[in-house]
Scaffold this active site. Sequence first.
Site, PDB file in Angstrom:
ATOM      1  CE  LYS A  37      47.707  93.874 -20.433  1.00  0.00           C
ATOM      2  NZ  LYS A  37      47.072  93.383 -19.138  1.00  0.00           N
ATOM      3  CB  SER A  48      44.067  91.418 -21.090  1.00  0.00           C
ATOM      4  OG  SER A  48      44.731  91.976 -19.792  1.00  0.00           O
ATOM      5  CB  SER A  92      44.930  90.482 -17.073  1.00  0.00           C
ATOM      6  OG  SER A  92      43.438  90.486 -17.651  1.00  0.00           O
TER       7      SER A  92
END
Lengths: 478, 103
Positions: A79, A154, A178
Amino acid sequence: MTTVPSTASGIASAVSSGSVSARSVVDAHLERIATRDGDIHAFNLVTADEARAHADAIDADIAAGRPVGPLAGVPIALKDNLCTHGIDTTCSSKILEGWKPPYDATVVSRLRAAGAISVGKTNLDEFAMGSSTENSAFGPTKNPLDLSRVPGGSSGGSAAAVAAGFAPVSLGSDTGGSIRQPAALCGVVGVKPTYGMVSRYGLVAYASSLDQIGPFATTVSDAALITEVIAGHDPMDSTSIPQPAPSLVGAVTQGVAGMRIGRVTDLPGGAEPEVMERLNAAFDALAAAGATIVDITLPSLSYALTAYYLIAPAEASSNLARFDGVRYGLRVNAADTNAMYGATRAAGFGDEVKRRIMLGTYALSAGYYDAYYGKALKVRRIIAQDFDAAYKNVDAIVIPTSPLVAFKAGDKVDDPMAMYLCDIYTIPTNLAGHPAMSVPFGTGAHNLPVGMQVLAPALGEVAMFRVGGALEAAGGAQ
Amino acid sequence: MTQSGSPISAADVAKVARLARLDIDDAQVEHFTEQLGKVMGHFGDIDALDLSAVEPMTQPYPLVNVMREDVELPTLDTDEVLAAAPAAEERRFRVPPIIGLDG
């Protein structure tokens, strides 16, 4: 022509035994990325050259008989809020565009030491604020299973990368769901470990009392393997629990015979009927595997959303004060420093980040602190107490991960409250600091994947992986 | 509560934007006021709870000081850190004038 195994554990054993080269594994994944990521946009950056060079180094180690790590040759996607030394780390924000961190996050160093090969940085909702990966300054990520739908968020890029086969495993961060929510929407496994289990050194902070790093994988066993590698005490993170990483892979196949698994009888409503059908099927499968299903109540669960959307923005408003155009990232020049701050932050942050900063600033401001932030912290305590009471009678709890299957892109982007409601089942564990994971368990509306969420008390990862493994073994069966 | 019944007024939004060092124009103030009002409207659900006897919880685990031995350890490379800054001079971060602030 050898076949590249699909799992991290399969790749690691094939590469370390010499039956497949790390280079061929990496090339196969880079080819998939080149073919499909134009449509999906899982990645902000693909580090193809670095990945090939790293693979060649591992192959050289193997050829020379030097020892390699437990993830030798395993491609992994990171990420883009995890710091990577010398490699762009943007948080999908214009305010950090082009920034190259001067150090690696601890999880990145540990994965590299274990032989994992980073193939790139994945897209996210800006600064991890969102549930659809549409709040990215660099454009949305699409769900690989249906390009008209969101991958969740997310960590949508990391979930999509695994679902699309761009990497067998990836890392995300989970502040209010997330990791778990995008895992559910993309049909993969996602794990949020216990708060403090995995070092956050080098994770760009969103809400420090909630943030946790964890893996995505196609199998529960791979998720356990990655968790083992990244977990364990790190002196660079003062919230890191001073304990070694637990053994987890063995738990996946241990079964649930004799376990007590909680069914929440006062679960907040709003889930699609197909999701609730899958939940019932999950309890049937676990009972058939020898677990005892115990009815429990968590009366404060419905207040978690309010507590979270006061606490997380309050912490964010403080954490994101560091983006001031002085030490890194964007600067919009102005006559004095104060004007420079305001102009830089206005130009650098997207609307959702601005909303949360303002919400948090308001909740913390004089005259409102007690009514909002102070009250939210008390609600947080009640939620934790409710869990403590429940865990006196059960070893783990199963609830849905997301009330909805993957929704259409654009559906909720202009309605923050509708978007926030996506997190209703994932937020409570972050507030309590407990571990939780999402495991694919069949399909719901539009034949899209449904994720079941396994919750466990703090440091209850073994129980969590036992239940997760049992759900996976049941295969989403009716 | 404002007179309109919205939990947050345009003046509140303009004020917090200023406190948070976010330049926003009047149209954005209006837009954010509406959106934040909707979100904060939801927050009323906890008003019914009796929280008088509850201790606030700031962290999942009790906070304790974490100390280490007072020994020299490697730090980040200063040149590399400064190279990532928008402006640097004489091994320091360079900023616009700080006097003459508008408050």
